[in-house]
Design a protein around this motif. Structure first.
Motif, short mmCIF file in Angstrom:
data_model
loop_
_atom_site.label_atom_id
_atom_site.label_comp_id
_atom_site.label_asym_id
_atom_site.label_seq_id
_atom_site.Cartn_x
_atom_site.Cartn_y
_atom_site.Cartn_z
N TRP A 65 -1.00 -11.05 -0.50
CA TRP A 65 0.06 -11.65 0.30
C TRP A 65 -0.35 -12.98 0.93
N SER A 66 -1.62 -13.31 0.83
CA SER A 66 -2.07 -14.63 1.30
C SER A 66 -1.95 -15.68 0.21
N TRP A 67 -1.60 -15.21 -0.99
CA TRP A 67 -1.55 -16.12 -2.14
C TRP A 67 -0.10 -16.38 -2.52
N TRP A 68 0.20 -17.63 -2.76
CA TRP A 68 1.55 -18.00 -3.18
C TRP A 68 1.45 -19.01 -4.32
N PRO A 69 2.22 -18.87 -5.40
CA PRO A 69 3.33 -17.93 -5.57
C PRO A 69 2.86 -16.59 -6.11
N PRO A 70 3.62 -15.52 -5.86
CA PRO A 70 3.22 -14.18 -6.30
C PRO A 70 3.14 -14.00 -7.80
N GLU A 71 3.78 -14.88 -8.60
CA GLU A 71 3.67 -14.70 -10.05
C GLU A 71 2.27 -15.00 -10.56
N GLU A 72 1.40 -15.46 -9.64
CA GLU A 72 0.00 -15.70 -9.99
C GLU A 72 -0.90 -14.55 -9.55
N TRP A 73 -0.32 -13.48 -9.02
CA TRP A 73 -1.13 -12.38 -8.47
C TRP A 73 -2.12 -11.79 -9.47
N TRP A 74 -1.65 -11.53 -10.68
CA TRP A 74 -2.52 -10.86 -11.65
C TRP A 74 -3.71 -11.75 -12.00
N LYS A 75 -3.46 -13.02 -12.16
CA LYS A 75 -4.54 -13.96 -12.46
C LYS A 75 -5.50 -14.06 -11.26
N LEU A 76 -4.93 -13.97 -10.06
CA LEU A 76 -5.76 -14.00 -8.85
C LEU A 76 -6.69 -12.80 -8.82
N LEU A 77 -6.14 -11.61 -9.07
CA LEU A 77 -6.95 -10.39 -9.04
C LEU A 77 -8.07 -10.44 -10.09
N ALA A 78 -7.79 -11.10 -11.21
CA ALA A 78 -8.77 -11.17 -12.29
C ALA A 78 -9.97 -12.04 -11.95
N LYS A 79 -9.76 -13.02 -11.06
CA LYS A 79 -10.83 -13.98 -10.81
C LYS A 79 -11.42 -13.92 -9.40
N VAL A 80 -10.72 -13.25 -8.45
CA VAL A 80 -11.20 -13.26 -7.07
C VAL A 80 -12.53 -12.51 -6.96
N ASP A 81 -13.42 -13.04 -6.18
CA ASP A 81 -14.74 -12.43 -6.02
C ASP A 81 -14.71 -11.44 -4.86
N ASN A 82 -14.14 -10.27 -5.16
CA ASN A 82 -14.02 -9.24 -4.13
C ASN A 82 -14.06 -7.88 -4.82
N GLU A 83 -14.93 -7.02 -4.36
CA GLU A 83 -15.14 -5.73 -5.03
C GLU A 83 -13.89 -4.86 -4.99
N GLU A 84 -13.20 -4.80 -3.86
CA GLU A 84 -12.02 -3.94 -3.75
C GLU A 84 -10.89 -4.45 -4.65
N CYS A 85 -10.73 -5.76 -4.72
CA CYS A 85 -9.72 -6.33 -5.62
C CYS A 85 -10.08 -6.03 -7.08
N HIS A 86 -11.36 -6.07 -7.39
CA HIS A 86 -11.80 -5.78 -8.75
C HIS A 86 -11.48 -4.32 -9.11
N TRP A 87 -11.73 -3.40 -8.19
CA TRP A 87 -11.43 -1.99 -8.46
C TRP A 87 -9.93 -1.79 -8.73
N PHE A 88 -9.11 -2.42 -7.88
CA PHE A 88 -7.66 -2.29 -8.05
C PHE A 88 -7.22 -2.90 -9.37
N TYR A 89 -7.73 -4.08 -9.68
CA TYR A 89 -7.39 -4.77 -10.93
C TYR A 89 -7.80 -3.92 -12.14
N SER A 90 -8.99 -3.37 -12.10
CA SER A 90 -9.51 -2.60 -13.22
C SER A 90 -8.69 -1.34 -13.45
N ALA A 91 -8.36 -0.61 -12.37
CA ALA A 91 -7.59 0.62 -12.50
C ALA A 91 -6.19 0.34 -13.01
#
Length: 346
Positions: A65-91
């Motif tokens: 929700w800190s990232w805009w626009p939301p249509e970039e969310w999936w790409k954000l999750l794929a590249k963000v350096d955060n372990e919890e985001c990586h777990w969510f993206y992977s699952a």
């Protein structure tokens, strides 16, 4: 057929990044019918999506929700350096791949983003039901040390327990269709909350309009400004109120009627102009519900046309004698086009 792109809304209208328009209620109805059919025919898909919900942590929520626009969310999750985001993206990636809702299978990120929003809506619903503070999910805000007696760690633990209880009770309900409500281009809320302007005549100049010499037609700017006014019409506007000390009711009524008819015509003109500019079409979905069920069986469950035909006969889903494989074959690419899904597999 639509190109690879994302359902979204911008000031130029409803579109798929200019590649394929989502410009009628028919598109929304089609996507809703598809997702609800999938939930009915492949219930394990929802159960596995619910199992992913614990990975939607405050850190993931804040990141998205800190990232805009939301249509970039999936790409954000794929590249963000955060372990919890990586777990969510992977699952979620494994889930989407299994049920053919990923980009490779659909040609769009739209269904991944609907899934993210569906999970987010579900988690927020669980928090609401259990009086847990949502402030820890807030975007672009300083993380509070404590809210209503909850530290973030305490809230996380309570949320995990609440999610486990929710899985057993199936309340609140998790639905992929709820992901549509969080997708602006597809949301009914767009027309309820973000419509070009609402029909709220305020008529500040009724008294001056009573005098024939002062009468004038409303212009578009007056109509829009009037519609956005937060004040209640008539009763909070001194000049728009009937004054029995000095007004004649018939004159006042005639003036209001004239202004109202003028306002109504201007409102109609403005709405039609918005519709023209945004290329929004007034049409309803003509495709039968069972055609979306065929598409679910084909695309998500991976059944052949012959297998679908036999399945329909065995289950009597369409209430008749089923459908021939050739009939199903002809409908599949048509449904795919309505759903914005790539035709490369059909």
């Amino acid at each position: 057929m639509p190109k690879r792109s994302e359902f979204w809304f911008d000031s130029n209208g409803l579109n798929l990044n200019a590649a394929h328009s989502v410009n009628s209620a028919a598109h929304v109805e089609a996507i809703t019918a598809f997702l609800l059919s999938a939930e009915s025919l492949v219930p394990e898909m929802l159960e596995e999506l619910r199992d992913i919900s614990p990975f939607y942590t405050p850190t993931v929520g804040r990141t998205l929700w800190s990232w805009w626009p939301p249509e970039e969310w999936w790409k954000l999750l794929a590249k963000v350096d955060n372990e919890e985001c990586h777990w969510f993206y992977s699952a979620l990636s494994k889930w989407a791949n299994k049920y053919h809702l990923d980009e490779d299978a659909t040609g769009t990120l739209a269904y991944l983003h609907m899934s993210i929003r569906a999970i987010g809506s579900y988690v927020m619903g669980v928090m609401w039901e259990n009086d847990l503070p949502a402030e820890f999910f807030a975007a672009n805000a300083k993380i509070p040390e404590e809210v209503n007696g909850f530290t973030e760690g305490k809230m996380r633990l309570a949320l995990q327990k609440a999610l486990m209880a929710s899985k057993k009770s199936n309340h609140p309900k998790l639905s992929l269709a709820h992901g549509i409500d969080f997708t602006p281009a597809l949301s009914r809320a767009f027309f309820e909350d973000q419509y070009p302007f609402k029909f709220i005549p305020t008529f500040q100049d009724v008294r001056s309009h009573i005098k024939k010499s002062n009468r004038h037609k409303l212009d578009s700017e007056e109509v829009i400004a009037s519609s956005f006014s937060p004040e209640a019409p008539i009763n909070q506007r001194r000049r728009a109120a009937f004054d029995p000390q000095r007004d004649d009711w018939d004159d006042f009524e005639n003036a209001v009627d004239e202004l109202f008819e003028d306002y109504k015509q201007q409102y109609k003109n403005q709405i039609h102009e918005w519709r023209r500019q945004s290329k929004y079409e007034v049409e309803r979905l003509k495709t039968k519900r069972e055609h979306f069920e065929w598409f679910v069986l084909f695309h998500i469950r991976g059944m052949s046309y012959e297998e679908i035909s036999q399945f329909l006969l065995d289950q009597d889903i369409d209430g008749d004698i089923g459908a021939a494989p050739d009939t199903i074959r002809k409908q599949i690419p048509l449904i795919a086009s309505l759903l914005g899904i790539s035709s490369k597999h059909f």
